[in-house]
Design a protein around this motif. Structure first.
Motif, short mmCIF file in Angstrom:
data_model
loop_
_atom_site.label_atom_id
_atom_site.label_comp_id
_atom_site.label_asym_id
_atom_site.label_seq_id
_atom_site.Cartn_x
_atom_site.Cartn_y
_atom_site.Cartn_z
N LEU A 98 -1.00 2.07 -2.07
CA LEU A 98 -2.03 2.38 -1.19
C LEU A 98 -3.20 0.76 -1.71
CD1 LEU A 98 -2.97 5.76 -1.54
CD2 LEU A 98 -2.99 4.19 0.86
N SER A 101 -1.58 -2.57 -1.32
CA SER A 101 -1.71 -3.06 0.46
C SER A 101 -3.62 -3.40 1.33
CB SER A 101 -0.88 -1.78 1.73
OG SER A 101 -1.90 -0.86 1.05
N GLY A 103 -5.24 -0.61 1.93
CA GLY A 103 -5.20 0.33 2.07
C GLY A 103 -6.23 1.45 1.32
N GLN A 106 -9.77 0.94 2.05
CA GLN A 106 -9.43 0.64 3.81
C GLN A 106 -10.37 2.53 3.43
OE1 GLN A 106 -10.76 0.20 6.50
NE2 GLN A 106 -8.95 -0.14 7.06
N ARG A 244 -4.24 -5.67 7.04
CA ARG A 244 -4.31 -4.54 6.12
C ARG A 244 -4.04 -2.94 6.42
NH1 ARG A 244 -9.97 -3.87 2.95
NH2 ARG A 244 -11.57 -2.87 4.43
N PRO A 245 -3.67 -2.62 6.36
CA PRO A 245 -3.00 -1.26 7.03
C PRO A 245 -4.74 -0.11 7.68
CG PRO A 245 -2.91 -0.55 5.25
CD PRO A 245 -2.95 -1.58 4.73
N THR A 250 -3.39 4.92 7.30
CA THR A 250 -3.56 5.21 5.40
C THR A 250 -4.24 6.60 5.76
OG1 THR A 250 -4.41 2.94 5.37
CG2 THR A 250 -4.84 4.59 3.30
N THR A 253 -0.90 9.01 6.46
CA THR A 253 -0.01 8.81 5.24
C THR A 253 -0.54 8.60 3.81
OG1 THR A 253 0.33 6.24 5.72
CG2 THR A 253 1.49 6.88 3.83
N GLY A 299 4.91 5.65 3.71
CA GLY A 299 4.53 3.96 2.99
C GLY A 299 4.71 2.99 2.71
N LEU A 303 2.20 0.63 4.92
CA LEU A 303 0.88 0.57 3.92
C LEU A 303 1.93 -1.22 3.53
CD1 LEU A 303 0.13 3.43 2.03
CD2 LEU A 303 -0.95 2.89 3.86
#
Length: 465
Positions: A98, A101, A103, A106, A244-245, A250, A253, A299, A303
């Motif tokens: 997380l 990446s 995530g 975010q 980024r995701p 996110t 996931t 992920g 991610l």
């Protein structure tokens, strides 16, 4: 409903490793806890070593053979690491994915943008309650910690102002709301109705989590003003990511293990047939280990690959996620070893023996028994199971609502004052970078508030049911 019964658990119980009387056991418990606290606070010994020495001292004071004490401690440590440790490791990997990446950024950016400073604690308690509904407390912790720490850091919030509501949401769900194992076993033991218990549990849980979470966090933040521990905050690599995701993928996931465990819980309740093929499948995919492992694997694509990670980069992320949690694993494992030593010397049975002669109302009796066993053994599940077995005969003449309240009284008592014999105590201490005193003033007090407030609302409901 779960097929696990109190009678089955009692049949599997083993003889205590000591023949000491109740008075000696009581002194041994106090002495063992005192050794741990003194070694950590006075002599600044690492918590893992203090717990190990304290467990051995506990056995010596109780008159147990040293070899049996070592075996009990080793068994408890091994079982805790095998169960909780793997979950912590998988959660750490997911948290690192997380973070690296983008995530987690975010999620944090979205939370900070949507929630005001005043509403942030309420947002955290809501998120934690939803995530914690089908999850074990430890699983919820490892999923939420990265978000909690990053929100506190990036938003310049007090760690306690953000962390306490999240912990309260997880803890209340764990102790009061089925399908958690403790409430399910208590429901089975006293013959309560699952639906009624769930409904009344929510009535008790909502005001309880508000008082113990957002409200208490105001005071906890004044008592303990600490920054988020830098070594626990997920950090992104120094280079900027081209992409980024998204927020949706996110969150999906992170919620994947929650959904898988919730599906398992619902199937167990609706189908309730261990031989059913659907239940067999959900029992596997909804187990904490498989659910978190699935989230980690998913992920890596949703991610890691979404952020442009190569295979080498994914491998490096996994490697770097595990080093910071080595100390946490050892401390939590040693906490489990101390708890197992307490159980094996017969402390739980000592509490049950004392409580047989207590002549007080059933709901208060159930709560007090659970409190006593919780304080002695450090296990909410052991407290729930033991107390439910003892007060089960009292449910014979109760109405459906009263038996449900009996289950909730037991659940509330099982959460009372978590301290050094509880693996959860050490988990919170290490993740939040607190010392023993700070953990008691925040986490332990919060647990006590949940327990007492929960009992108060149970008693109030008993006046109208």
């Amino acid at each position: 409903m779960t097929s696990l019964s109190v009678e089955t658990l009692a049949a599997d119980a083993v003889e205590p490793i000591t023949s000491a009387g109740n008075a000696q056991l009581g002194i041994a418990v106090l002495a063992g806890i005192a050794v741990i606290v003194l070694l950590i606070t006075k002599f600044k010994l690492h918590a893992f070593l203090a717990l190990t020495i304290g467990s051995l001292a506990l056995g010596v004071f109780a008159g147990a053979p040293l070899a049996d004490t070592v075996k009990s401690f080793s068994t408890g440590l091994g079982n805790t690491v095998a169960g909780v440790g793997v979950l912590i490791a998988l959660g750490a990997i997911l948290g690192k994915l997380l973070a690296d990446s983008g995530g987690a950024d975010q999620i944090v950016d979205t939370i900070l943008a949507k929630a005001s400073r005043r509403s942030m604690p309420w947002a955290m308690v809501l998120i934690a309650s939803v995530i914690g509904l089908p999850l074990f407390f430890e699983v919820g912790i490892v999923l939420l910690i990265p978000v909690v720490l990053m929100v506190a850091k990036r938003g310049n919030y007090s760690l306690m102002r953000i962390g306490i509501p999240a912990l309260a949401g997880l803890s209340v769900m764990h102790g009061l709301i089925p399908p958690h194992p403790g409430p399910l076993v208590a429901i089975d033991a006293v013959g309560a109705n699952l639906g009624v218990t769930l409904a009344l549990g929510l009535v008790v849980a909502i005001p309880t989590v508000i008082i113990a979470g957002p409200v208490f966090s105001k005071y906890a933040a004044r008592w303990v003003d600490v920054p988020p521990p830098e070594h626990m905050i997920p950090t992104r690599p120094s280079e900027d990511l081209e992409k980024r995701p998204g927020f949706g993928v996110t969150v999906a996931t992170v919620m994947l293990p929650v959904v898988l465990m919730l599906v398992k819980a619902l199937v167990d309740i609706v189908v309730d047939d261990p031989e059913n093929s659907v239940q067999k499948v959900t029992d596997v995919i909804g187990s904490p280990l498989i659910a978190l492992l699935a989230a980690v694997i998913v992920g890596m694509f949703t991610l890691g690959r979404a952020a442009g990670f190569t295979k080498e980069r994914l491998s490096s992320t996994v490697d770097r996620s595990l080093a910071p949690i080595a100390g946490v694993l050892l401390i939590v494992g040693a906490g489990g070893g101390f708890k197992q030593t307490l159980i094996d010397i017969g402390v739980g049975q000592m509490i049950l023996d004392f409580s047989r002669d207590w002549s007080i109302p059933a709901l208060l009796l159930a709560w007090l028994i659970a409190v006593a066993i919780r304080l002695a053994t450090g296990s909410a599940t052991v407290a729930t199971i033991s107390a439910a077995g003892l007060v089960a005969p009292l449910a014979a003449g109760m109405s459906t609502g009263e038996t449900a309240l009996l289950v909730l009284a037991i659940g509330a008592g099982s959460l009372f004052f978590s301290h050094v014999n509880d693996a959860g105590f050490w988990l919170v201490k290490e993740y939040f970078g607190l010392n023993v005193g700070q953990t008691i003033k925040t986490w332990s007090v919060m647990e006590t508030i949940i327990s007492v407030v929960g009992l108060v609302f149970v008693l109030l409901l008993s006046l109208v049911l």
